[in-house]
Write an enzyme that holds these catalytic residues in place. Structure first.
Site, mmCIF file in Angstrom:
data_model
loop_
_atom_site.group_PDB
_atom_site.id
_atom_site.type_symbol
_atom_site.label_atom_id
_atom_site.label_comp_id
_atom_site.label_asym_id
_atom_site.label_seq_id
_atom_site.Cartn_x
_atom_site.Cartn_y
_atom_site.Cartn_z
ATOM 1 N N ASP A 37 6.842 8.004 -0.748
ATOM 2 C CA ASP A 37 7.839 8.520 -1.681
ATOM 3 C C ASP A 37 7.109 8.949 -2.970
ATOM 4 O O ASP A 37 5.929 8.624 -3.160
ATOM 5 C CB ASP A 37 8.839 7.384 -1.949
ATOM 6 C CG ASP A 37 9.734 7.662 -3.125
ATOM 7 O OD1 ASP A 37 10.359 8.726 -3.144
ATOM 8 O OD2 ASP A 37 9.778 6.799 -4.036
ATOM 9 N N PHE A 38 7.795 9.697 -3.844
ATOM 10 C CA PHE A 38 7.162 10.118 -5.105
ATOM 11 C C PHE A 38 7.639 9.278 -6.304
ATOM 12 O O PHE A 38 6.903 8.431 -6.811
ATOM 13 C CB PHE A 38 7.408 11.611 -5.358
ATOM 14 C CG PHE A 38 6.856 12.084 -6.668
ATOM 15 C CD1 PHE A 38 5.482 12.132 -6.876
ATOM 16 C CD2 PHE A 38 7.695 12.441 -7.722
ATOM 17 C CE1 PHE A 38 4.948 12.523 -8.099
ATOM 18 C CE2 PHE A 38 7.171 12.843 -8.944
ATOM 19 C CZ PHE A 38 5.802 12.890 -9.133
ATOM 20 N N ASP A 39 8.890 9.480 -6.744
ATOM 21 C CA ASP A 39 9.367 8.810 -7.976
ATOM 22 C C ASP A 39 9.428 7.294 -7.795
ATOM 23 O O ASP A 39 10.050 6.797 -6.859
ATOM 24 C CB ASP A 39 10.771 9.327 -8.332
ATOM 25 C CG ASP A 39 10.745 10.762 -8.799
ATOM 26 O OD1 ASP A 39 10.420 10.998 -9.964
ATOM 27 O OD2 ASP A 39 11.044 11.654 -7.974
ATOM 28 N N ASP A 80 10.330 2.957 -2.843
ATOM 29 C CA ASP A 80 10.883 2.032 -3.842
ATOM 30 C C ASP A 80 12.401 2.081 -3.954
ATOM 31 O O ASP A 80 12.959 1.453 -4.847
ATOM 32 C CB ASP A 80 10.307 2.359 -5.227
ATOM 33 C CG ASP A 80 10.940 3.599 -5.807
ATOM 34 O OD1 ASP A 80 11.036 4.608 -5.080
ATOM 35 O OD2 ASP A 80 11.400 3.552 -6.961
HETATM 36 MG MG LIG Z 1 11.506 6.662 -5.307
#
Ligand SMILES: [Mg+2]
Length: 255
Positions: free
Chosen positions: A22-24, A197
Site C-alpha cells: 500500500d502507499f499512504d 495499514d
Molecule cells: Mg494506507
C-alpha cells in the site's frame, strides 16, 4: 507464516516472489493535506533495488496511477496499481480496467455535486475514475460527510468505501486490493507478501489466505499507527511501526 520462515522461502525463490505494498500510511506518513504525501526517505531506492532482485514489486493504492508515478519516477521497475486496480502501470505501459471509462462521467458529476454540499474543512479529491472525500480537517463532520457521500453514491450507482478519515466513491467494478493481489500473484509461483495499514488492505490479506491454502508461502504485514484498524493488526503475521518500520522490514528482503 512467520517472518523468519518467509525470509527462508523468499531466499530460495527470489525470482518467483511478489511483494505488494500500500502507499499512504505504509510507504508514506499520513499527512493532513493528502496531496502532499511523499514516500519516506529511502523507499524509492529500496523498492527499485528489490524490483531487480524479486519477481515483482508493486505499489497497490487507492490513489490514481498518475499520482503514484509522480512519486515513483525513480522506480521504473516497480509496478504501480492505482484506484484499487482500475489502473495499472507496468514497465511504462498504462492499462485501464475495461469498465473504468464509462464511469468517469458519473465520477465528475459527483465531484461537482459533493464540492457544493460538503461542510467546511471537508474536501473532494478528484481521482478521474473515482473520488475521495477527506474529512481529516473536520473530524466532527464525519456524519454529515458520510450522509452526503451516501446520497451521491445512491444517485449515481457509485460504491461507497470507508477509509481512514475519508470516504471513497468508486465505480461498482469488482476490483479491490484482493483481486489485484490475486491477479498479480498469477504471474509468479513463489512467495507473496503484502504490507498495508488500512481497512482496504484486509482484502489483500484475504487473497493471501487463499494463496496460502494453495500452498504458497505468504506474509501479511500490518503497519501500525494511531489509526490502524485493530482488525488488520489481528490478521497480520508481522506488525511494523509506521512507514519507517516498513522500510526496515523491506530491507531484510534484499539479497
Ligand atoms: Mg494506507
Amino acid at each position: 507464516m512467520d517472518l523468519s520462515d518467509f525470509l527462508d522461502r523468499l531466499g530460495s525463490h527470489r525470482r518467483a516472489s511478489l511483494v505488494a505494498l500500500d502507499f499512504d500510511g505504509t510507504l508514506a506518513e499520513i499527512v493532513d493535506d493528502p496531496g502532499s504525501a511523499r514516500p519516506v526517505a529511502g523507499v524509492t531506492e529500496l523498492l527499485e533495488r528489490l524490483a531487480g532482485q524479486l519477481g515483482e514489486v508493486a505499489v497497490v493504492s487507492g490513489r490514481p496511477v498518475g499520482f503514484l508515478s509522480d512519486r515513483f519516477v525513480d522506480c521504473p521497475s516497480v509496478t504501480l496499481v492505482g484506484l484499487y486496480g482500475l489502473e495499472l502501470c507496468r514497465a511504462g505501459q498504462l492499462e485501464e480496467h475495461p469498465d473504468t471509462a464509462r464511469w468517469r462521467v458519473a465520477v465528475q458529476e459527483s465531484v461537482r455535486d459533493l464540492s457544493d454540499r460538503l461542510p467546511d474543512g471537508a474536501a473532494v479529491e478528484d481521482k478521474g475514475a473515482s473520488l475521495t472525500v477527506h474529512y481529516r480537517a473536520a473530524p466532527t463532520q464525519a456524519d454529515r460527510v458520510t450522509a452526503a457521500a451516501r446520497e451521491v453514491a445512491t444517485g449515481t450507482g457509485l460504491e461507497l468505501r470507508h477509509a481512514k478519515m475519508s470516504i471513497e466513491l468508486h465505480p461498482p467494478v469488482r476490483v479491490d486490493k484482493g483481486t489485484v493481489l490475486a491477479d498479480l500473484s498469477e504471474r509468479h509461483g513463489g512467495p507473496v507478501c503484502f504490507i498495508g495499514d488500512d481497512l482496504g488492505d484486509l482484502r489483500a490479506f484475504d487473497a493471501l489466505d487463499e494463496l496460502e491454502a494453495l500452498g504458497r508461502p505468504t506474509l501479511r504485514v500490518a503497519v501500525s499507527g494511531a489509526e490502524t484498524p485493530p482488525a488488520l493488526l489481528e490478521r497480520a503475521d508481522e506488525v511494523v511501526d509506521g512507514p519507517n518500520g516498513a522500510v526496515g522490514l523491506l530491507s531484510r528482503f534484499e539479497d
